[in-house]
Design an enzyme around this catalytic site. Structure first.
Site, mmCIF file in Angstrom:
data_model
loop_
_atom_site.group_PDB
_atom_site.id
_atom_site.type_symbol
_atom_site.label_atom_id
_atom_site.label_comp_id
_atom_site.label_asym_id
_atom_site.label_seq_id
_atom_site.Cartn_x
_atom_site.Cartn_y
_atom_site.Cartn_z
ATOM 1 N N LYS A 81 33.980 41.943 53.081
ATOM 2 C CA LYS A 81 34.566 42.713 51.980
ATOM 3 C C LYS A 81 34.747 41.801 50.779
ATOM 4 O O LYS A 81 35.276 40.695 50.905
ATOM 5 C CB LYS A 81 35.901 43.304 52.415
ATOM 6 N N SER A 156 39.889 51.243 51.005
ATOM 7 C CA SER A 156 39.138 50.469 50.042
ATOM 8 C C SER A 156 38.053 49.604 50.674
ATOM 9 O O SER A 156 37.216 49.036 49.965
ATOM 10 C CB SER A 156 40.088 49.574 49.229
ATOM 11 N N SER A 180 43.347 50.860 54.458
ATOM 12 C CA SER A 180 42.017 50.555 53.927
ATOM 13 C C SER A 180 40.961 50.141 54.933
ATOM 14 O O SER A 180 39.793 50.024 54.566
ATOM 15 C CB SER A 180 42.124 49.484 52.835
#
Length: 470
Positions: A81, A156, A180
């Protein structure tokens, strides 16, 4: 065999590489081919490090042939990420304001992944500074679930969940400050555990450190457990980091199902749950009772929605911290994040301290539940994936809120407030074939119990062989 079917799980890849049945360079090439064939439509990856990853893989193949194995992830490629600091590699954090930022130091989770032999193949998409549960992004393009490319992947950690579900990589790393890793896992059909706060160390400091967790997104429960074995433990960079676990999480997955006191709550805060989600979760709970012999008690929880606590901690923390550096660049930001920064100034110290006190009170209430039960079951989300170009499903729009996505994620952020381990595991599909997630919440520090039940759930309701029609 399709390119998608060539990408093994982490455990399978690790064993095959160690036994010289799989060439790491071949695996990296297959991952690159898979990414290039679908990334344009799904928006999972940003920067790819093709040559560097292939060079590492070739070296690790040579090492494996002479019996030298760096660790349990030797030669396995991962997506990262694009919030995690990676030494010498651009970390945009999903923002047009940070396109040239290159950290000088690895985050602890990255350092441990490398030390265990993992290969960083590329950076996966995130919403701007990880601020929202939707998947909109000006940097990467809006994330889309591989099961229907018109619909959101959730965020996210959008790119990480997409990449795993679409068989671009065996696994990926994500972070969770309000859901997330669990939100995109529910929408994409992957497994993710948000562990007890501090289980996997985080760095650098965050203004919402009391909410923020790091962890993997995987295809299987056992893959996640292996990664938690590798990534957990204290680190000097994180003052909240917990001591090393006393037992292996992978071993917990292999152990017989332990006697459990399990509570099942159909909803929280009287939020209406999509009927298809409710039916799938009900069916999973019934299957658990019948095939695993788990005694499950259905309960109603009269907790008050802690959304105002979450909004104050999230908006005041992130809004004020980022506002100091980005106040003159709001035009470059996601409009919702810009509103958060502009609105953060309305909070004063007294309100922030009130929210901190209320957080403690809500946490005490949740911990009391776990004096009588080992695990809590509930839907991960009350809604199915919605348009990838929207920030909320119809009926859940909250334009007056600084954290509007909390309206449609009411089952995830409460356990960031309390720090409890909470996993999302696929438990069924909608009529349109969209994944549905079951959330399994444990008492603090009891990840082993969550892994144990989830591994047995996966055994009676396997998901890994389901591959999106790409």
């Amino acid at each position: 065999m399709s390119d998608f079917a060539k990408i093994p799980s982490v455990l399978d890849a690790s064993a095959a590489i160690r036994e010289c049945r799989l060439d790491p360079a071949s695996l990296v090439r297959d991952c690159i081919d898979s990414i290039k064939s679908t990334n344009q439509s799904l928006n999972a990856f940003g920067d790819l490090y093709e040559e560097a990853a292939l060079e590492q893989a070739r070296e690790m193949a040579r090492e494996a042939r002479v019996g030298r194995v760096r660790g349990p992830l030797h030669g396995v490629p991962f997506g990262i990420k694009d919030l995690f600091y990676t030494q010498g590699l651009r970390t945009t954090r999903g923002s047009l304001t940070a396109l040239d930022f290159v950290p000088e130091r690895d985050a602890p989770i990255i350092r441990r992944l490398k030390q265990a032999g993992g290969i960083i193949l590329g950076k996966t998409a995130t919403t701007e500074f990880g601020w929202t549960g939707a998947s909109t992004s000006r940097v990467f393009g809006n994330g889309r679930t591989p099961w229907d490319q018109r619909l959101t992947s959730g965020g996210s950690s959008s790119g990480s969940a997409i990449a795993v579900a679409a068989r671009m990589v065996p696994a990926a790393l994500g972070s969770d400050g309000g859901g997330s890793v669990r939100i995109p896992s529910a929408f994409c059909g992957t497994f993710a555990l948000k562990a007890t706060l501090g289980r996997i160390p985080t760095w650098p400091w965050s203004a919402t450190e009391m909410l923020s967790h790091a962890g993997p997104i995987t295809r299987t429960v056992r893959d996640s457990a292996l990664l938690f074995d590798v990534l957990s433990g204290p680190d000097a960079l994180d003052h909240q980091a917990l001591p090393a676990p006393q037992a292996s999480y992978l071993a917990a997955c292999e152990a017989p199902l332990v006697p459990l006191r399990v509570a099942y709550c159909r909803t929280l805060f009287d939020v209406a749950v999509d009927p298809q989600i409710a039916a799938a979760v009900d069916a999973a709970v019934s299957q658990m009772r019948e095939e695993l012999g788990v005694a499950v008690e259905e309960i109603h929880l009269d907790w008050q929605d802690p959304v105002r606590i979450f909004e104050t901690l999230w908006a005041a923390g992130r809004g004020i911290a980022y506002g100091k550096t980005l106040a003159d660049r709001l035009d470059l930001l996601d409009p919702g994040f810009a509103r958060l920064i502009e609105g953060a100034g309305r909070f004063d110290l007294e309100q922030y301290l009130d929210a901190s006190r209320a957080r403690a009170q809500f946490s005490n209430q949740v911990q009391q539940l776990f004096e009588g039960y080992d695990l809590l079951l509930l839907p991960t989300l009350p809604v199915l994936p919605f348009s990838a170009d929207a920030v909320a499903p119809p009926g859940f729009e909250r334009p007056d809120s600084l954290v509007p996505w909390a309206a449609w994620t009411p089952f995830t952020y409460p356990f960031n407030i309390t720090g409890n381990p909470a996993a999302s595991i696929p438990c069924g599909v909608s009529r349109e074939g969209l994944p549905i997630g079951l959330q399994v919440v444990g008492a603090r520090h009891q990840e082993g119990a969550v892994f144990n039940l989830c591994a047995h759930l996966e055994a009676i309701n396997p998901w890994e062989q389901r591959i999106p029609d790409l």
